[in-house]
Design an enzyme around this catalytic site. Structure first.
Site, mmCIF file in Angstrom:
data_model
loop_
_atom_site.group_PDB
_atom_site.id
_atom_site.type_symbol
_atom_site.label_atom_id
_atom_site.label_comp_id
_atom_site.label_asym_id
_atom_site.label_seq_id
_atom_site.Cartn_x
_atom_site.Cartn_y
_atom_site.Cartn_z
ATOM 1 N N GLU A 1 42.417 -41.131 27.558
ATOM 2 C CA GLU A 1 42.344 -39.771 28.110
ATOM 3 C C GLU A 1 42.444 -39.777 29.626
ATOM 4 O O GLU A 1 41.963 -38.866 30.275
ATOM 5 C CB GLU A 1 41.026 -39.087 27.690
ATOM 6 C CG GLU A 1 41.086 -38.490 26.307
ATOM 7 C CD GLU A 1 40.058 -37.382 26.072
ATOM 8 O OE1 GLU A 1 40.298 -36.265 26.497
ATOM 9 O OE2 GLU A 1 39.031 -37.669 25.453
ATOM 10 N N GLN B 1 43.227 -32.475 18.455
ATOM 11 C CA GLN B 1 42.186 -33.500 18.346
ATOM 12 C C GLN B 1 40.953 -32.921 17.663
ATOM 13 O O GLN B 1 40.256 -32.089 18.246
ATOM 14 C CB GLN B 1 41.822 -33.976 19.766
ATOM 15 C CG GLN B 1 40.679 -34.955 19.831
ATOM 16 C CD GLN B 1 40.396 -35.398 21.262
ATOM 17 O OE1 GLN B 1 40.830 -34.749 22.218
ATOM 18 N NE2 GLN B 1 39.689 -36.493 21.428
ATOM 19 N N GLY B 2 40.659 -33.375 16.453
ATOM 20 C CA GLY B 2 39.525 -32.848 15.681
ATOM 21 C C GLY B 2 38.326 -33.770 15.754
ATOM 22 O O GLY B 2 38.003 -34.450 14.768
#
Ligand SMILES: Cc1cc2nc3c(=O)[nH]c(=O)nc-3n(C[C@H](O)[C@H](O)[C@H](O)COP(=O)(O)OP(=O)(O)OC[C@H]3O[C@@H](n4cnc5c(N)ncnc54)[C@H](O)[C@@H]3O)c2cc1C
Length: 384
Positions: free
Chosen positions: A235, A115-116
């Site tokens: 999330e 995840q960037g």
């Protein structure tokens, strides 16, 4: 608490338990383990679409699988980001071509993701990010910038990158959500960050003109913020319950240690242990109560605040019951080489991060203040 588990869920539990028992033990590495899970359909249980080799399972069975997985002490999943964050995002926002390209390898355990989002100057304030994605040909973007704290980037095949596609834009406007292949020597460099625990789970990632295909922008050019925020909503959920199975195991270890070291004779320590136990029960009931309830805007932030603090306190309690021995590192400790900590030392050190990642405590409180309590928005200065 009766969460509506029925006889078929019990059957499913037995099947999951038996499968895990049969397949754990001889697994050579984490990547092979992902493929084994994928081969037998254990990845993507909650996806509303099948046909990717995944089993389809309702909420109760997803909970069952997550709990059994945690209970079996199977390895931590390195496919978690692809399965639980990117896949639901693609299902919600991806084109049919994007789903057809990216979901099957996630379900097979073949392609791993990272995840960037975060950058050195943009963590809590993600809209301040500076990485750019410039359309250099009709088919491609060139990405330049730096990401940081990128978990598993050193193992990942792909990274979803939030970057500014419109150079004239500000804040959350003009962003793109790009799917970027990591194997671009000279254009993507991954530098591991060594943590307190002696391990390196996360990294700095430098993009120097890295290429992303235009057809791999999710949500269209300029639609990146909406997609990125929607991903953050994934999330949480079922994995919270699995996490609590792990917490219970850690608490059990703290209790055993307290008895062994005599710390359990101290009334203050006993009080803290019982408090941890009671709060863990309350967190479980709360998680079951809110599971699948998308109407309660504060629920995820409340849950994050509760478990982050709880886990940090458990780490502190673990060191307390270990006594002086807890502060002693391995004999071969070196500031530059990896070192082994025991489980409770690792718990103490790693749990310091629990109130930071996934949105820090302060940010969760701001969300509750503004979205649930209706307090005036906090001042954001000239940038806001
Ligand atoms: C273990 C771990 C794994 C991670 N994995 C990833 C990953 O895979 N990919 C990724 O993109 N990122 C990842 N992160 C980064 C994580 O999302 C950020 O650390 C987090 O968003 C906080 O940003 P920051 O570190 O820049 O701190 P900052 O945003 O600079 O915050 C510093 C402090 O100031 C407080 N603060 C900031 N703004 C406010 C405000 N408006 N009001 C009150 N207080 C405020 C914060 O709460 C914090 O205490 C990971 C972090 C950790 C610890």
């Amino acid at each position: 608490m009766d969460f509506g588990f029925g006889p078929k869920d019990d059957l499913f539990r037995r099947e999951a338990r038996a499968w895990l028992k049969a397949h754990l033990g001889g697994t050579p590495n984490r990547r092979d383990w992902e493929r084994t899970l994928g081969r037998d359909g254990w990845i993507g249980l909650g996806w509303p679409e099948d046909g990717y080799g995944n089993r389809r399972a309702g909420l109760t069975r997803q909970v069952v699988w997550a709990e059994e997985y945690a209970r079996s002490q199977a390895p931590p999943r390195c496919g978690h980001i692809g399965e639980n964050l990117l896949a639901p995002t693609l299902i919600a926002h991806g084109t049919p071509e994007q789903k057809a390209r990216f979901l099957p390898p996630i379900a097979r355990g073949d392609e791993l993701w990272c995840q960037g989002y975060s950058e050195p100057g943009a963590g809590s304030d993600l809209a301040g990010l500076r990485t750019t994605a410039v359309r250099d040909t009709p088919d491609t973007y060139r990405i330049t910038g730096q990401k940081i704290w990128t978990s598993l980037a050193h193992e990942a095949d792909w990274c979803f990158v939030l970057a500014r596609t419109d150079p004239a834009s500000r804040r959350h406007h003009g962003l793109g959500f790009l799917l970027v292949p990591m194997d671009q020597p000279g254009r993507i460099e991954v530098r591991p960050i060594r943590q307190l625990t002696g391990t390196s789970e996360f990294n700095e990632v430098f993009f120097d003109g890295a290429t992303a295909r235009a057809e791999h922008v999710v949500g269209g050019e300029g639609g990146g913020w909406r997609v990125a925020m929607s991903l953050l909503g994934f999330e949480r959920g079922v994995s919270t319950l699995a996490q609590q199975v792990g917490f219970a195991r850690e608490l059990g270890e703290v209790v055993r240690t307290a008895v062994a070291t005599g710390a359990a004779d101290d009334p203050v320590v006993r009080d803290r242990i019982v408090r941890q136990w009671a709060e863990l029960r309350a967190m479980r009931w709360n998680a079951l109560r809110t599971l699948g309830d998308t109407a309660d805007a504060g629920a995820p932030s409340v849950a994050k605040l509760l478990w982050g603090r709880w886990h940090r306190r458990l780490g502190e309690l673990a060191m307390e019951v270990r006594g002086a021995a807890g502060a002693v590192g391995p004999a071969d400790w070196s500031p530059t080489a990896p070192y082994e900590l025991d489980a409770l030392q690792h718990l103490f050190l790693f749990s310091r991060a629990d109130t930071i990642y996934g949105g820090s405590d302060e940010i969760q409180r701001t969300i509750i203040a503004e979205r649930v309590l209706g307090l005036p928005k906090e001042p954001r200065g000239a940038q806001g």
